[in-house]
Each structure stands twice: as C-alpha cells, then as structure tokens.
Design an enzyme around this catalytic site. Structure first.
Site, PDB file in Angstrom:
ATOM      1  N   SER A 249       3.867   4.699  -9.705  1.00 37.10           N
ATOM      2  CA  SER A 249       4.646   4.565  -8.476  1.00 37.10           C
ATOM      3  C   SER A 249       5.355   3.222  -8.497  1.00 37.10           C
ATOM      4  CB  SER A 249       3.730   4.635  -7.249  1.00 37.10           C
ATOM      5  OG  SER A 249       4.414   4.231  -6.075  1.00 37.10           O
TER       6      SER A 249
ATOM      7  N   TYR B 133      -3.421   1.963  -2.217  1.00 38.55           N
ATOM      8  CA  TYR B 133      -2.519   2.762  -3.053  1.00 38.55           C
ATOM      9  C   TYR B 133      -1.797   1.883  -4.070  1.00 38.55           C
ATOM     10  CZ  TYR B 133       1.157   6.126  -4.263  1.00 38.55           C
ATOM     11  OH  TYR B 133       2.003   6.972  -4.936  1.00 38.55           O
TER      12      TYR B 133
END
Length: 242
Positions: free
Chosen positions: A130, A143
């Site tokens: 990501s 995250y």
C-alpha cells in the site's frame, strides 16, 4: 496450466486479480474468510488467515489440507488485508495484533508453506502492499505499520531466497474498493477531491493492480526481484499547497 493462489479473493482487488489471471490462462485458487457462489476464482476455499497465523492447531490442519488441495503452484499473491483505523490514543492491542496477523504474518506463513511448490514451478510471490508503507495519514497506525513491514519482508525474502523464488511487491495508492470507501466513511466530496489531487486525475481501479501483478508473474519480469513497484497515479510526487 499454471496455478495461482490469491488471498482475499472476494475483495475488489482480489476479484480483479482472479479474473485477470484466469483470462491469461491460469487456474486460480482463491482464499477468503467468506464463502459465496459469486466469485472469480476457479476454486474458492473458505479460509481464516488470522486463525492460520495465530492458532497452531488450525495451521497444522490447513497445512495438511493445502497439500491435498493445492499440490502445484506457480504464483502466490498475498492480497488479503484488514484495515482497522486507530490513533495512538485509542489503539487496542487486540486490533494491532489482528492487523499484523493478517497483513504480515499470514503472507510470511503462506510463503513458507508453499515454498517448495513455488520453487519447483519456477514461481514467484507477489505481496500487495500500500502507499501507506511510505506515505500515511492520521488513524492508520496499525495498517501503515503492517504494510511497511510487508515491504521489508518482500526485500528480506528476496535476499534470503536468492534465485529459488522471485519475490516482489506492489504498493497501490487509492484504489476504488469497498475498503477505500470505508476509510472515507462514504464521503463523496472527499473522494472527488482525492481524484483531483492525483496528477493522473483519477484514482486507481482494481484492474490496474491486476495488470501489474500479471506482469510480475510473467517471464518478461524475470530480473525484477525484491522490488516494490509503486502504483500511485503520481500522487507521491505531489507537494500540496495550503
């Protein structure tokens, strides 16, 4: 026929990955915690990646099942992820541990388990990272940390495995999926602004990720190893004025 295993196959990116690999001649095994008849894989396997990472008995049971279900493998795509929003003030250790189990430990353990099949098939591992591994924002502590570590794992595995199995990662920026929409709480005006600040003037679609994964799985990318390919529409080059 080459075989691909895609985790989180029912999500937006997972579905696009499965469809693209199938259209390009792969037989696709899909892992997901959910079960449904509506999927893009050749074979959907209901599987709990969190339990596989944290429960010894469950992991031992599934290692035996995997030998029977997936005896041959050429591509492992570690795509499954959870995104639990948290700031330091309200971060719960249980949610931090859950995030690390799914986003980091799961890819490690699946890579370890399928190593022999991948090596025999001259295969590769593709980790879906990501943009949060490099650029993040408030309330993404768990995250962002997990995705940073996943890129570190990608490089470490590439060095450790040398020429046995290629390992690479893709780090997308905003991709129009349910996970992205949840992160914006359905705020459409914020999504429109997000589109505008990307130099390419749009956010990504799941098929953008799928096309890059297919390239990394192909023989054409044989010298790409230990790489993290950024797929961000140019947003990581933007310095936004206030």
């Amino acid at each position: 026929m080459k075989k691909a295993l895609i985790t989180g196959v029912l999500g937006g990116i997972g579905s696009a990955l499965a469809q693209s690999f199938r259209e390009n001649g792969y037989y696709v095994y899909g892992l997901d915690i959910r079960d449904t008849d509506d999927h893009q894989a050749d074979q959907l396997i209901q599987f709990d990646l969190h339990r596989f990472s944290t429960d010894d008995a469950y992991r031992s049971e599934w290692k035996l099942k995997f030998y029977a279900l997936i005896p041959e493998l050429h591509v492992l795509v570690n795509n499954a992820a959870v995104q639990l929003l948290d700031g330091l003030d309200d971060l719960k250790l249980s949610e931090w541990n859950h995030t690390m189990a799914v986003n980091l430990t799961g890819p490690l353990l699946l890579s370890q388990h399928f190593l022999d099949q991948l090596e025999e098939g001259n295969g590769c591992i593709i980790n879906i990272g990501s943009i949060h591994q490099q650029l993040t924002k408030r309330r993404f502590i768990s995250y962002a940390t997990s995705k940073s570590a996943l890129i570190g794992l990608t490089r470490a595995l590439a060095v450790d495995l040398e020429g046995r199995v290629r390992v690479n990662a893709i780090s997308p920026a905003a991709i129009e999926t349910d996970m992205l929409l949840a992160g914006f709480d359905g705020n459409q005006s914020a999504l429109d602004e997000l589109r505008r600040i990307h130099p390419v003037q749009r956010i990504g679609c799941p098929n953008d990720v799928a096309k890059m994964a297919l390239f990394l799985a192909s023989e054409s990318s044989g010298f790409i190893h230990g790489a993290n390919l950024t797929l961000d529409g140019g947003i990581s080059s933007v310095l936004k004025d206030l």
